[in-house]
Scaffold this motif. Structure first.
Motif, PDB file in Angstrom:
ATOM      1  N   ILE B  13      40.996  24.080  32.434  1.00 17.89           N
ATOM      2  CA  ILE B  13      41.726  25.281  32.858  1.00 17.89           C
ATOM      3  C   ILE B  13      42.475  24.999  34.143  1.00 17.89           C
ATOM      4  O   ILE B  13      42.201  24.016  34.841  1.00 17.89           O
ATOM      5  N   ASP B  14      43.415  25.864  34.434  1.00 21.80           N
ATOM      6  CA  ASP B  14      44.164  25.766  35.683  1.00 21.80           C
ATOM      7  C   ASP B  14      43.429  26.468  36.806  1.00 21.80           C
ATOM      8  O   ASP B  14      42.783  27.515  36.598  1.00 21.80           O
ATOM      9  N   GLY B  16      42.368  28.772  39.639  1.00 19.51           N
ATOM     10  CA  GLY B  16      42.633  30.192  39.808  1.00 19.51           C
ATOM     11  C   GLY B  16      42.318  31.025  38.589  1.00 19.51           C
ATOM     12  O   GLY B  16      42.169  32.252  38.690  1.00 19.51           O
ATOM     13  N   GLN B  17      42.225  30.362  37.435  1.00 21.73           N
ATOM     14  CA  GLN B  17      41.882  31.095  36.219  1.00 21.73           C
ATOM     15  C   GLN B  17      40.389  31.387  36.184  1.00 21.73           C
ATOM     16  O   GLN B  17      39.596  30.804  36.918  1.00 21.73           O
ATOM     17  N   MET B  18      40.036  32.288  35.279  1.00 25.19           N
ATOM     18  CA  MET B  18      38.640  32.597  35.051  1.00 25.19           C
ATOM     19  C   MET B  18      38.109  31.754  33.898  1.00 25.19           C
ATOM     20  O   MET B  18      38.848  31.461  32.956  1.00 25.19           O
ATOM     21  N   VAL B  19      36.833  31.374  33.986  1.00 20.91           N
ATOM     22  CA  VAL B  19      36.218  30.659  32.870  1.00 20.91           C
ATOM     23  C   VAL B  19      34.807  31.212  32.663  1.00 20.91           C
ATOM     24  O   VAL B  19      34.136  31.602  33.624  1.00 20.91           O
ATOM     25  N   LYS B  78      30.021  32.750  34.712  1.00 17.87           N
ATOM     26  CA  LYS B  78      31.434  33.057  34.868  1.00 17.87           C
ATOM     27  C   LYS B  78      31.879  32.605  36.250  1.00 17.87           C
ATOM     28  O   LYS B  78      31.182  32.840  37.248  1.00 17.87           O
ATOM     29  N   GLN B  80      35.190  33.030  38.656  1.00 21.49           N
ATOM     30  CA  GLN B  80      36.456  33.744  38.808  1.00 21.49           C
ATOM     31  C   GLN B  80      36.736  34.005  40.274  1.00 21.49           C
ATOM     32  O   GLN B  80      36.017  34.794  40.909  1.00 21.49           O
ATOM     33  N   PRO B  81      37.788  33.390  40.847  1.00 20.46           N
ATOM     34  CA  PRO B  81      38.661  32.386  40.249  1.00 20.46           C
ATOM     35  C   PRO B  81      38.072  30.985  40.401  1.00 20.46           C
ATOM     36  O   PRO B  81      37.235  30.740  41.274  1.00 20.46           O
ATOM     37  N   THR B  82      38.528  30.072  39.565  1.00 18.29           N
ATOM     38  CA  THR B  82      38.058  28.694  39.658  1.00 18.29           C
ATOM     39  C   THR B  82      38.803  27.943  40.757  1.00 18.29           C
ATOM     40  O   THR B  82      39.938  28.284  41.122  1.00 18.29           O
ATOM     41  N   VAL B 113      39.012  21.501  36.155  1.00 16.55           N
ATOM     42  CA  VAL B 113      39.931  22.457  36.769  1.00 16.55           C
ATOM     43  C   VAL B 113      41.116  21.674  37.318  1.00 16.55           C
ATOM     44  O   VAL B 113      40.947  20.769  38.146  1.00 16.55           O
TER      45      VAL B 113
END
Lengths: 111, 114
Positions: B13-14, B16-19, B78, B80-82, B113
């Motif tokens: 993922i990029d 700032g995204q959530m995972v 979770k 958020q943000p990564t 990330v």
């Protein structure tokens, strides 16, 4: 804070040889766990030794625990190729709520 | 033996995204754990969870992290943000009782990330 640490990071032996991996830890633990981790998998418990035990055996595995020196060892007798894995010791001062892992020993058993 | 499953096995993922990382623990286990392992380093405890609540968390469990197990389904982590430093393999574990000592681990989710 508590930590566990293997003294050697990589070992390579021939099939049939015996091998011992050592682990030292800084603070009190109620039990020392020894895990093995195969490539691409999570750790799997192979032997567990409690603070009131000095030695524990399971098949070709033997674990020792010296609480006075805060050290533990894992020995494998007559190692086989399938013993190739990374071995971790982990200490547990919180009655099973949290494990503190060592850095691991990568064992390679050559045929 | 008992198996812990983790989904997905890899996630990219990029920043700032959530995972959300999913863990399917052993069915009758009551205690759940997340550990983090950066490549080449030792596995480190993040958090443990029992009866719907976090019991203990380490300093690695930043404010951006949260865990839950809604309705006895997946145990999730979770982020958020990564952030870039969240790249690691995350291992889920479960155990039957608090003093059973044996934790069963899943195969891990490799999070990258970018």
């Amino acid at each position: 804070s508590q930590w566990g640490e293997e003294n050697l990071q990589a070992l390579s032996i021939q099939e049939g040889e015996d091998v011992t991996m050592n682990c030292s830890y800084k603070t009190y633990t109620t039990v020392v766990h020894w895990y093995r981790q195969d490539s691409g998998r999570g750790p799997a418990l192979i032997i567990l030794i409690r603070s009131n035990e000095r030695e524990k055996r399971s098949g070709r595995l033997r674990a020792t625990l010296d609480t006075s020196s805060q050290s533990s060892s894992l020995s494998i007798t007559a190692a086989q190729c399938e013993d190739t894995a990374v071995y971790f010791c982990a200490t547990d001062a919180s009655m099973g709520y949290k494990l503190t892992f060592g850095t691991g020993t990568s064992l390679l058993v050559d045929p | 033996g008992p198996k812990v499953l983790q989904i997905p096995s890899h996630q990219i993922i990029d920043m700032g995204q959530m995972v959300t990382l999913n863990c399917d623990p052993v069915s009758n286990h009551l205690y759940f754990y997340w550990y983090k392992q950066i490549l080449g380093q030792q596995m480190e405890f993040l958090v443990n969870f029992y009866n719907g609540k976090v019991m203990e968390k380490s300093k690695l469990f930043k404010d951006q992290f949260s865990v839950e197990r809604p309705d006895g389904s997946y145990f999730t982590l979770k982020i958020q943000p990564t952030a870039l430093e969240d790249s690691a393999v995350y291992f889920c574990a479960s155990s039957l009782r608090d003093n059973s000592y044996e934790q069963y681990f899943g195969p891990g989710t490799r999070l990258t990330v970018l």
